[in-house]
Design a protein around this motif. Structure first.
Motif: not given
Length: 173
Positions: A137-141, A146-154
């Protein structure tokens, strides 16, 4: 400064044991210190929302209100005796420290006028999902090394998905 993006983290620990509301809220609810503390937390959030409106930032500000765990039953029973104001998991089994639904199912509300429709969804969303969702949402990446536990819920927040991208949630205690 006017016109500059900002981030505000406002942790409200009002309903954490021991539930000690300020004098102004003591005895204001019908359910003891927990209720009094809940009312005080609500007033704090209300003042923050009023300030955003007063500054003309209400339409441009994403506000997230989320809890990190379910009720603190055992902690209260062990140290607080027979206190009634320990919160409730409602119809779900479990409390703080458990991996059951009564411990990990918590309240979360996200408000962003013009971007998220009020009362638009009820879906599984983990606190871990805030990182990839807010980054997008902020335009970041999000880092891909590395593994990221969260998922994009946009898509869930924007209304493109009614259920979001989460089918399950692993919890460790």
């Amino acid at each position: 400064a006017a016109g500059k993006p900002f981030f505000l983290y406002l942790p409200i620990s009002r309903t954490h044991f021991p539930n000690l509301p300020s004098k102004r809220f003591e005895g204001q609810s019908r359910i003891g210190q927990f209720g009094d503390s809940l009312m005080e937390g609500d007033a704090i959030v209300g003042r923050m929302l009023d300030a955003l409106q007063g500054l003309g930032l209400e339409q441009d500000t994403l506000v997230i209100f989320a809890s990190d765990n379910g009720p603190q039953g055992e902690v209260v029973r062990e140290f607080g005796g027979d206190m009634q104001d320990m919160g409730s998991p409602g119809p779900y089994r479990g409390e703080l420290g458990d991996a059951s639904e009564g411990s990990i199912r918590t309240a979360a509300m996200i408000r962003w006028p013009g971007q998220i429709r009020p009362a638009s969804t009820y879906a599984m969303f983990s606190i871990m999902d805030f990182f990839p969702t807010l980054a997008r949402l902020a335009g970041g990446k999000v880092p891909d090394d590395r593994p990221i536990d969260g998922v994009d819920q946009t898509d869930l927040l924007g209304g493109a998905s009614a259920t979001g991208r989460r089918d399950a949630l692993l919890t460790f205690i």
